[in-house]
Design an enzyme around this catalytic site. Structure first.
Site, PDB file in Angstrom:
ATOM      1  N   TYR A 149      45.344  21.352  61.114  1.00 33.44           N
ATOM      2  CA  TYR A 149      45.089  21.543  62.678  1.00 33.44           C
ATOM      3  C   TYR A 149      46.556  21.762  63.469  1.00 33.44           C
ATOM      4  CZ  TYR A 149      43.074  21.887  67.368  1.00 33.44           C
ATOM      5  OH  TYR A 149      42.543  22.373  68.373  1.00 33.44           O
ATOM      6  N   VAL A 182      39.385  18.536  75.633  1.00 35.57           N
ATOM      7  CA  VAL A 182      38.444  18.946  76.356  1.00 35.57           C
ATOM      8  C   VAL A 182      37.108  18.771  75.847  1.00 35.57           C
ATOM      9  CG1 VAL A 182      37.872  21.344  77.345  1.00 35.57           C
ATOM     10  CG2 VAL A 182      40.333  21.183  76.586  1.00 35.57           C
ATOM     11  N   THR A 184      34.141  19.405  74.802  1.00 32.81           N
ATOM     12  CA  THR A 184      33.337  20.379  73.956  1.00 32.81           C
ATOM     13  C   THR A 184      32.787  19.698  72.902  1.00 32.81           C
ATOM     14  OG1 THR A 184      35.156  21.228  72.719  1.00 32.81           O
ATOM     15  CG2 THR A 184      35.152  22.010  74.840  1.00 32.81           C
TER      16      THR A 184
HETATM   17  N1  LIG Z   1      38.074  20.713  72.557  1.00 33.74           N
HETATM   18  C1  LIG Z   1      39.286  20.409  72.682  1.00 33.74           C
HETATM   19  O1  LIG Z   1      39.773  19.264  72.690  1.00 33.74           O
HETATM   20  C2  LIG Z   1      40.312  21.584  72.477  1.00 33.74           C
HETATM   21  C3  LIG Z   1      41.758  21.023  72.809  1.00 33.74           C
HETATM   22  C4  LIG Z   1      42.916  22.211  72.335  1.00 33.74           C
HETATM   23  C5  LIG Z   1      42.364  23.268  71.893  1.00 33.74           C
HETATM   24  N2  LIG Z   1      41.147  23.503  71.647  1.00 33.74           N
HETATM   25  C6  LIG Z   1      40.921  24.993  71.076  1.00 33.74           C
HETATM   26  O2  LIG Z   1      40.179  25.351  71.979  1.00 33.74           O
HETATM   27  C7  LIG Z   1      39.369  26.441  71.082  1.00 33.74           C
HETATM   28  C8  LIG Z   1      37.769  26.532  71.297  1.00 33.74           C
HETATM   29  O3  LIG Z   1      37.269  25.223  70.758  1.00 33.74           O
HETATM   30  P1  LIG Z   1      36.239  24.428  71.652  1.00 33.74           P
HETATM   31  O4  LIG Z   1      36.863  23.154  72.060  1.00 33.74           O
HETATM   32  O5  LIG Z   1      35.432  25.194  72.763  1.00 33.74           O
HETATM   33  O6  LIG Z   1      35.261  24.171  70.681  1.00 33.74           O
HETATM   34  P2  LIG Z   1      33.957  24.852  70.048  1.00 33.74           P
HETATM   35  O7  LIG Z   1      33.309  24.168  68.884  1.00 33.74           O
HETATM   36  O8  LIG Z   1      32.890  24.359  71.353  1.00 33.74           O
HETATM   37  O9  LIG Z   1      33.811  26.220  70.188  1.00 33.74           O
HETATM   38  C9  LIG Z   1      34.456  26.915  69.219  1.00 33.74           C
HETATM   39  C10 LIG Z   1      33.466  28.267  68.982  1.00 33.74           C
HETATM   40  O10 LIG Z   1      34.129  28.991  67.924  1.00 33.74           O
HETATM   41  C11 LIG Z   1      33.325  29.553  67.274  1.00 33.74           C
HETATM   42  N3  LIG Z   1      33.764  29.849  65.842  1.00 33.74           N
HETATM   43  C12 LIG Z   1      34.000  29.073  64.828  1.00 33.74           C
HETATM   44  N4  LIG Z   1      34.480  29.623  63.691  1.00 33.74           N
HETATM   45  C13 LIG Z   1      34.327  31.021  64.132  1.00 33.74           C
HETATM   46  C14 LIG Z   1      34.770  32.176  63.325  1.00 33.74           C
HETATM   47  N5  LIG Z   1      35.047  32.156  62.006  1.00 33.74           N
HETATM   48  N6  LIG Z   1      34.440  33.482  63.992  1.00 33.74           N
HETATM   49  C15 LIG Z   1      34.218  33.655  65.438  1.00 33.74           C
HETATM   50  N7  LIG Z   1      33.811  32.383  65.975  1.00 33.74           N
HETATM   51  C16 LIG Z   1      33.848  31.100  65.480  1.00 33.74           C
HETATM   52  C17 LIG Z   1      32.168  28.519  67.128  1.00 33.74           C
HETATM   53  O11 LIG Z   1      30.826  28.853  66.618  1.00 33.74           O
HETATM   54  C18 LIG Z   1      32.277  27.900  68.429  1.00 33.74           C
HETATM   55  O12 LIG Z   1      31.243  28.590  69.386  1.00 33.74           O
HETATM   56  C19 LIG Z   1      39.613  26.201  69.703  1.00 33.74           C
HETATM   57  O13 LIG Z   1      40.574  27.085  69.111  1.00 33.74           O
HETATM   58  C20 LIG Z   1      40.190  24.966  69.722  1.00 33.74           C
HETATM   59  O14 LIG Z   1      41.216  24.457  68.559  1.00 33.74           O
HETATM   60  C21 LIG Z   1      40.449  22.719  71.846  1.00 33.74           C
END
Ligand SMILES: NC(=O)c1ccc[n+]([C@@H]2O[C@H](COP(=O)([O-])OP(=O)(O)OC[C@H]3O[C@@H](n4cnc5c(N)ncnc54)[C@H](O)[C@@H]3O)[C@@H](O)[C@H]2O)c1
Length: 257
Positions: A149, A182, A184
């Site tokens: 990651y 976040v 989620t």
């Molecule tokens: N939640 C956190 O704490 C956090 C913090 C920093 C960054 N992020 C980043 O935010 C972004 C969104 O994450 P989130 O927290 O909303 O998680 P989440 O799991 O709720 O959403 C991620 C989405 O990406 C989709 N996905 C996964 N693989 C895929 C693929 N190959 N093609 C298309 N779609 C695909 C999933 O189906 C899901 O709907 C990510 O890039 C994550 O790394 C999240």
């Protein structure tokens, strides 16, 4: 950039941050919001709520990115804002199988290269476009216990920066979203680091507000957690001290190897 009237694509918009971005862009008056996800059911649920358009995409597959971009442009017009938001997270280290490294690289990083490969010629040909990359604070600092990651998110930040430097004078604008926790599905999946971040975790809707502000200001770095800027400063000015502090934190979390 104001999203009102614009054609916007959000990947990973079937849940979490992507879903909140799609909803917020719709409320801001975007002309078209394309809700793209590998999970078509999730994408359809979000699209139905906001009068958007669901699209199945596997961001790790170049052809799937190309189809998404071509079909959106054919049906709804030139893409103004493309949000490369889809991502996955899991813990791992140098002993993790190659498949884990390749999967994470494909979804968290190469997806951005694939999207840019097909968007940049269109955007430079018509004077511009906007790319929003969802990286993470892990792309600026480090995520204890999660080598893949950390590395793929650093790559995402570096690539976003490189695109901004390289094509800024051709009208291509880039923002890079780097939140800490976040609330989620990703954060719910747990681990000691997730528990640590839970205290300061924001909702996806709060993050979407920071994104709209960042896009309006056309700011490269969007930091919903301002403390990340303090940590970056510490890291930049005293790398050894920062690494030592992270080693102590790792021990405190019981994650020393
Ligand atoms: N939640 C956190 O704490 C956090 C913090 C920093 C960054 N992020 C980043 O935010 C972004 C969104 O994450 P989130 O927290 O909303 O998680 P989440 O799991 O709720 O959403 C991620 C989405 O990406 C989709 N996905 C996964 N693989 C895929 C693929 N190959 N093609 C298309 N779609 C695909 C999933 O189906 C899901 O709907 C990510 O890039 C994550 O790394 C999240």
């Amino acid at each position: 950039m104001r999203v009102a009237g614009k054609v916007v694509v959000v990947t990973g918009a079937g849940s979490g941050i992507g879903a909140a971005l799609a909803s917020r862009f719709s409320r801001e008056g975007a002309g078209t919001v394309v809700v793209a996800d590998i999970d078509l059911e999730g994408a359809t649920g979000v699209a139905d709520e906001i009068d958007g358009h669901a699209f199945r995409v596997d961001v790790a597959d170049e052809d799937s990115n190309r189809r998404l971009i071509e079909e959106v442009e054919a049906n709804f017009g030139p893409i103004d804002l493309f949000c490369a938001n889809a991502g996955i997270a899991f813990e791992g280290d140098e002993q993790s199988p190659d498949d884990d490294w390749d999967r994470m690289l494909g979804i968290n990083f190469k997806s951005h290269v694939f999207a840019a490969r097909h968007l940049i010629p269109l955007w430079t040909g018509r004077g511009g476009g906007y790319l929003l990359v969802t990286a993470s604070a892990a792309g600026l600092l480090s995520n204890i216990g999660a080598a893949q990651y950390t590395v793929t998110k650093h790559a995402a930040v570096a690539f976003a920066e490189w695109i901004s430097i390289t094509y800024g004078d051709r009208g291509v604008k880039v923002s890079c979203l780097c939140p800490q926790g976040v609330r989620t599905r990703m954060l719910e999946q747990g681990g000691a680091v997730a528990e640590l971040l839970a205290g300061t975790a924001l909702t996806a809707e709060e993050v979407a507000s920071f994104v709209v502000d960042g896009l309006n200001a056309e700011r490269f770095l969007i930091l919903p957690h301002p403390e990340v800027a303090d940590f970056m400063l510490r890291k930049a000015t005293d790398r050894d001290g920062w690494i030592a502090a992270m080693q102590r934190l790792q021990a405190r979390l019981g994650l020393s190897k």
